[in-house]
Design a protein around this motif. Structure first.
Motif, PDB file in Angstrom:
ATOM      1  N   GLN A  24     -24.093  54.860 -54.277  1.00 11.14           N
ATOM      2  CA  GLN A  24     -25.341  55.386 -54.806  1.00 11.14           C
ATOM      3  C   GLN A  24     -26.029  54.219 -55.499  1.00 11.14           C
ATOM      4  O   GLN A  24     -25.397  53.508 -56.278  1.00 11.14           O
ATOM      5  CB  GLN A  24     -25.096  56.519 -55.791  1.00 11.14           C
ATOM      6  CG  GLN A  24     -24.540  57.767 -55.158  1.00 11.14           C
ATOM      7  CD  GLN A  24     -24.217  58.831 -56.204  1.00 11.14           C
ATOM      8  OE1 GLN A  24     -23.935  58.523 -57.345  1.00 11.14           O
ATOM      9  NE2 GLN A  24     -24.247  60.085 -55.787  1.00 11.14           N
ATOM     10  N   ALA A  25     -27.303  54.018 -55.206  1.00  8.98           N
ATOM     11  CA  ALA A  25     -28.028  52.889 -55.783  1.00  8.98           C
ATOM     12  C   ALA A  25     -29.302  53.386 -56.451  1.00  8.98           C
ATOM     13  O   ALA A  25     -29.947  54.320 -55.967  1.00  8.98           O
ATOM     14  CB  ALA A  25     -28.355  51.868 -54.701  1.00  8.98           C
ATOM     15  N   TYR A  26     -29.644  52.738 -57.553  1.00  4.81           N
ATOM     16  CA  TYR A  26     -30.820  53.114 -58.329  1.00  4.81           C
ATOM     17  C   TYR A  26     -31.586  51.866 -58.720  1.00  4.81           C
ATOM     18  O   TYR A  26     -30.995  50.847 -59.082  1.00  4.81           O
ATOM     19  CB  TYR A  26     -30.415  53.858 -59.606  1.00  4.81           C
ATOM     20  CG  TYR A  26     -29.619  55.093 -59.333  1.00  4.81           C
ATOM     21  CD1 TYR A  26     -30.244  56.319 -59.107  1.00  4.81           C
ATOM     22  CD2 TYR A  26     -28.234  55.038 -59.279  1.00  4.81           C
ATOM     23  CE1 TYR A  26     -29.503  57.459 -58.835  1.00  4.81           C
ATOM     24  CE2 TYR A  26     -27.486  56.173 -58.995  1.00  4.81           C
ATOM     25  CZ  TYR A  26     -28.130  57.377 -58.774  1.00  4.81           C
ATOM     26  OH  TYR A  26     -27.399  58.493 -58.486  1.00  4.81           O
ATOM     27  N   SER A  27     -32.896  51.957 -58.686  1.00  8.77           N
ATOM     28  CA  SER A  27     -33.742  50.922 -59.251  1.00  8.77           C
ATOM     29  C   SER A  27     -33.758  51.148 -60.758  1.00  8.77           C
ATOM     30  O   SER A  27     -33.841  52.288 -61.220  1.00  8.77           O
ATOM     31  CB  SER A  27     -35.146  51.048 -58.670  1.00  8.77           C
ATOM     32  OG  SER A  27     -35.996  50.093 -59.232  1.00  8.77           O
ATOM     33  N   VAL A  28     -33.668  50.060 -61.534  1.00  6.18           N
ATOM     34  CA  VAL A  28     -33.696  50.178 -62.989  1.00  6.18           C
ATOM     35  C   VAL A  28     -34.693  49.170 -63.554  1.00  6.18           C
ATOM     36  O   VAL A  28     -35.026  48.181 -62.905  1.00  6.18           O
ATOM     37  CB  VAL A  28     -32.293  49.968 -63.630  1.00  6.18           C
ATOM     38  CG1 VAL A  28     -31.309  51.009 -63.143  1.00  6.18           C
ATOM     39  CG2 VAL A  28     -31.754  48.586 -63.352  1.00  6.18           C
ATOM     40  N   LYS A  58     -28.852  49.147 -59.906  1.00  6.20           N
ATOM     41  CA  LYS A  58     -27.588  49.706 -60.411  1.00  6.20           C
ATOM     42  C   LYS A  58     -26.873  50.335 -59.216  1.00  6.20           C
ATOM     43  O   LYS A  58     -27.461  51.137 -58.495  1.00  6.20           O
ATOM     44  CB  LYS A  58     -27.871  50.771 -61.474  1.00  6.20           C
ATOM     45  CG  LYS A  58     -26.638  51.471 -61.986  1.00  6.20           C
ATOM     46  CD  LYS A  58     -27.048  52.529 -63.007  1.00  6.20           C
ATOM     47  CE  LYS A  58     -25.871  53.358 -63.456  1.00  6.20           C
ATOM     48  NZ  LYS A  58     -26.284  54.391 -64.412  1.00  6.20           N
ATOM     49  N   ILE A  59     -25.619  49.966 -59.018  1.00  3.48           N
ATOM     50  CA  ILE A  59     -24.838  50.498 -57.903  1.00  3.48           C
ATOM     51  C   ILE A  59     -23.626  51.237 -58.426  1.00  3.48           C
ATOM     52  O   ILE A  59     -22.860  50.706 -59.232  1.00  3.48           O
ATOM     53  CB  ILE A  59     -24.396  49.378 -56.942  1.00  3.48           C
ATOM     54  CG1 ILE A  59     -25.634  48.771 -56.279  1.00  3.48           C
ATOM     55  CG2 ILE A  59     -23.427  49.911 -55.895  1.00  3.48           C
ATOM     56  CD1 ILE A  59     -25.342  47.659 -55.328  1.00  3.48           C
ATOM     57  N   ASN A  60     -23.481  52.474 -57.971  1.00  2.00           N
ATOM     58  CA  ASN A  60     -22.279  53.259 -58.248  1.00  2.00           C
ATOM     59  C   ASN A  60     -21.492  53.274 -56.953  1.00  2.00           C
ATOM     60  O   ASN A  60     -21.880  53.928 -55.993  1.00  2.00           O
ATOM     61  CB  ASN A  60     -22.660  54.680 -58.686  1.00  2.00           C
ATOM     62  CG  ASN A  60     -21.453  55.529 -58.997  1.00  2.00           C
ATOM     63  OD1 ASN A  60     -20.312  55.088 -58.853  1.00  2.00           O
ATOM     64  ND2 ASN A  60     -21.684  56.750 -59.414  1.00  2.00           N
TER      65      ASN A  60
END
Length: 68
Positions: A24-28, A58-60
């Motif tokens: 799961q990846a998010y722009s921060v 951010k990578i989970n």
């Protein structure tokens, strides 16, 4: 967290391959607060850059694990 930037003054593409599979990846933002999800398929994330653009990601890599 990954911080990437385009340093040559052109447009470009970066591909990140996460070897463990699903992520799961998010722009921060620069304070590392999530600003939106990013589409990752089979552990691969593709990012497009404008000249001199900075991206923080951010990578989970274990999306089923619960944070303590």
């Amino acid at each position: 967290m990954l911080r990437l930037y385009e340093s040559a003054g052109g447009r470009g593409t970066a591909t990140i391959d996460w070897m463990t599979g699903k992520i799961q990846a998010y722009s921060v933002n620069l304070l590392e607060q999530e600003t939106g999800p990013l589409q990752a398929e089979a552990g691969t994330l593709t990012l497009f850059f404008q000249p001199y653009e900075v991206k923080t990601i951010k990578i989970n890599h274990n999306p089923h694990a619960q944070e303590a």
